[in-house]
Design an enzyme around this catalytic site. Structure first.
Site, short mmCIF file in Angstrom:
data_model
loop_
_atom_site.label_atom_id
_atom_site.label_comp_id
_atom_site.label_asym_id
_atom_site.label_seq_id
_atom_site.Cartn_x
_atom_site.Cartn_y
_atom_site.Cartn_z
N VAL A 60 26.60 119.70 7.94
CA VAL A 60 27.67 120.15 7.03
C VAL A 60 28.85 119.75 6.65
O VAL A 60 29.60 120.12 5.80
CB VAL A 60 27.32 121.88 7.02
CG1 VAL A 60 25.77 122.34 6.75
CG2 VAL A 60 28.05 122.35 8.12
N ASN A 86 28.53 129.41 8.42
CA ASN A 86 28.92 129.90 9.65
C ASN A 86 29.00 128.69 10.57
O ASN A 86 29.79 128.85 11.29
CB ASN A 86 27.68 130.78 10.10
CG ASN A 86 27.62 130.69 11.60
OD1 ASN A 86 28.35 131.76 12.10
ND2 ASN A 86 26.78 130.07 12.19
N TYR A 151 42.58 125.61 15.28
CA TYR A 151 41.27 126.67 14.53
C TYR A 151 41.84 127.68 14.00
O TYR A 151 41.11 128.00 12.70
CB TYR A 151 40.71 127.38 16.11
CG TYR A 151 39.70 128.11 15.91
CD1 TYR A 151 38.33 127.70 15.51
CD2 TYR A 151 39.85 129.52 16.06
CE1 TYR A 151 37.23 128.50 15.27
CE2 TYR A 151 38.77 130.54 16.10
CZ TYR A 151 37.28 130.00 15.44
OH TYR A 151 36.44 130.79 15.48
N ALA A 153 44.57 127.70 11.85
CA ALA A 153 44.87 127.37 10.67
C ALA A 153 43.27 127.14 9.79
O ALA A 153 43.31 127.13 8.51
CB ALA A 153 45.46 125.81 10.73
N ILE A 184 33.13 137.07 20.26
CA ILE A 184 31.73 137.34 20.25
C ILE A 184 31.19 136.43 21.59
O ILE A 184 31.20 135.28 21.50
CB ILE A 184 31.01 137.09 18.87
CG1 ILE A 184 31.90 137.93 17.72
CG2 ILE A 184 29.65 137.42 18.87
CD1 ILE A 184 31.71 139.39 17.71
P1 NAP Z 1 28.22 128.42 18.44
O1 NAP Z 1 27.22 129.31 19.46
O2 NAP Z 1 28.89 127.05 19.08
O3 NAP Z 1 26.85 127.67 17.44
C1 NAP Z 1 27.55 126.88 16.47
C2 NAP Z 1 26.32 126.53 15.43
O4 NAP Z 1 26.73 125.75 14.70
C3 NAP Z 1 25.28 126.08 16.29
O5 NAP Z 1 24.05 126.25 15.72
C4 NAP Z 1 25.36 124.47 15.90
O6 NAP Z 1 23.93 123.81 15.89
C5 NAP Z 1 25.95 124.38 14.77
N1 NAP Z 1 26.56 123.38 14.12
C6 NAP Z 1 27.67 122.67 14.90
N2 NAP Z 1 28.14 121.56 14.08
C7 NAP Z 1 27.37 121.80 12.94
C8 NAP Z 1 27.43 120.62 11.83
N3 NAP Z 1 28.28 119.64 11.79
N4 NAP Z 1 26.52 120.83 11.02
C9 NAP Z 1 25.77 122.08 11.04
N5 NAP Z 1 25.51 122.87 11.86
C10 NAP Z 1 26.53 122.50 13.04
O7 NAP Z 1 29.32 129.02 17.83
P2 NAP Z 1 29.09 130.66 17.23
O8 NAP Z 1 30.01 131.37 18.56
O9 NAP Z 1 27.94 131.42 16.95
O10 NAP Z 1 30.24 130.68 16.19
C11 NAP Z 1 29.80 130.57 14.68
C12 NAP Z 1 30.65 131.01 13.72
O11 NAP Z 1 31.61 132.18 14.17
C13 NAP Z 1 31.99 129.50 13.74
O12 NAP Z 1 32.33 129.55 12.50
C14 NAP Z 1 33.17 130.49 14.73
O13 NAP Z 1 34.25 129.92 14.26
C15 NAP Z 1 33.03 131.85 14.32
N6 NAP Z 1 33.38 132.62 15.24
C16 NAP Z 1 33.00 132.85 16.48
C17 NAP Z 1 33.53 133.85 17.32
C18 NAP Z 1 32.69 134.01 18.69
O14 NAP Z 1 33.66 134.34 19.28
N7 NAP Z 1 32.01 133.46 19.18
C19 NAP Z 1 34.76 134.43 16.78
C20 NAP Z 1 34.97 134.22 15.56
C21 NAP Z 1 34.54 133.56 14.79
P3 NAP Z 1 23.94 122.17 16.56
O15 NAP Z 1 24.06 122.54 17.92
O16 NAP Z 1 22.30 122.16 16.27
O17 NAP Z 1 24.64 121.39 15.77
#
Ligand code: NAP
Length: 243
Positions: A60, A86, A151, A153, A184
């Site tokens: 994306v 996301n 991040y 920013a 999370i």
């Molecule tokens: P995660 O476990 O690392 O999962 C990331 C997801 O994004 C995976 O499904 C990955 O799939 C996909 N992805 C990565 N690059 C991509 C790309 N270029 N195009 C399409 N899909 C892509 O991350 P998460 O912790 O669930 O975080 C999800 C969101 O929540 C993020 O925006 C993060 O900033 C936000 N967030 C997370 C936390 C936290 O503590 N975990 C806190 C605040 C905000 P593939 O491996 O198949 O590419």
């Protein structure tokens, strides 16, 4: 039929959102970029619970792939009702030690990717004069955590984008809100060194990391008509971290 696209739904928060929205009755598009097996297992869980949808591999951060994905989904299902922006990456680095590609990689996915998806989806929602866009921000977008200058920013940009897009799209029946989670428990957090994790736990009043399902519950609520008059808001869920 109501259709929801969740970007980055092969794992973590995106996976939980996809499963919850399927439970809510949406046909769900499980977007991902690399992890084929993980994406398939998200869809398998959806189908095992009686839901429906498809997996869609697209980076994306690439506008051409985003346009094609939205076009294909629109053609297959006859519309897009909900977009959960996301997919994101975190690269924790102190400003003085930041490596060359951190800035571009984080902004390409966390900011440009959200804008590409929101624009392409809104152009489809516009036809029905109805739609919901939910941007996954972070508490880091408004609360300073040392080591996250890039991040944070990107997430600050997501918050500003949410406000302005909401104002622009409201006349067309499209609501735009954001969710700003604290820590999370996902793979993203697994990557943080144990000593740093222990440090973070000390400053969370609820003394635990959140669960992806807890974020998905808020996404589900924002997608629903319970929030029909809510737009442009950033909802924080962080166990009290930012208080
Ligand atoms: P995660 O476990 O690392 O999962 C990331 C997801 O994004 C995976 O499904 C990955 O799939 C996909 N992805 C990565 N690059 C991509 C790309 N270029 N195009 C399409 N899909 C892509 O991350 P998460 O912790 O669930 O975080 C999800 C969101 O929540 C993020 O925006 C993060 O900033 C936000 N967030 C997370 C936390 C936290 O503590 N975990 C806190 C605040 C905000 P593939 O491996 O198949 O590419």
């Amino acid at each position: 039929m109501s259709v929801a696209i969740v970007t980055g739904a092969s794992k973590g928060i995106g996976k939980a959102c996809a499963i919850k929205l399927a439970e809510d009755g949406y046909t769900v598009v499980v977007n991902y970029s690399r992890s084929d097996d993980a994406a398939q297992s998200t869809l398998d869980e959806i189908k095992a619970a009686g839901g429906d949808g498809m997996i869609y591999k697209a980076d994306v951060s690439d506008p051409a792939q985003v346009k094609k994905m939205m076009r294909d989904v629109d053609k297959t299902y006859g519309g897009i009702d909900v977009l959960v922006n996301n997919a994101g990456i975190v690269k924790d680095e102190y400003l003085l030690m930041m490596s060359g590609d951190t800035l571009d990689k984080c902004f390409d996915l966390n900011v440009k990717g959200y804008v590409y998806c929101a624009q392409a989806a809104a152009l489809k929602m516009f036809k029905k004069k109805k739609g919901v866009i939910i941007n996954m921000s972070s508490v880091s977008g408004s609360f300073a955590l040392a080591g996250q200058c890039v991040y944070s920013a990107t997430k600050g940009a997501v918050n500003s984008f949410t406000h302005t897009a909401a104002k622009e799209l409201a006349p067309y029946g499209i609501r735009v809100n954001a969710v700003a989670p604290g820590f999370i428990a996902t793979e993203m957090i697994d990557a943080i060194p144990e000593d740093k994790k222990a440090e973070y736990l000390k400053v969370i009043p609820m003394q635990r990391f959140g669960r992806a399902e807890e974020v998905a519950a808020v996404v589900s609520m924002l997608a629903s008509d319970a929030c029909a008059y809510m737009t442009g808001q950033v909802i924080t869920l962080d166990g009290g971290l930012s208080l």
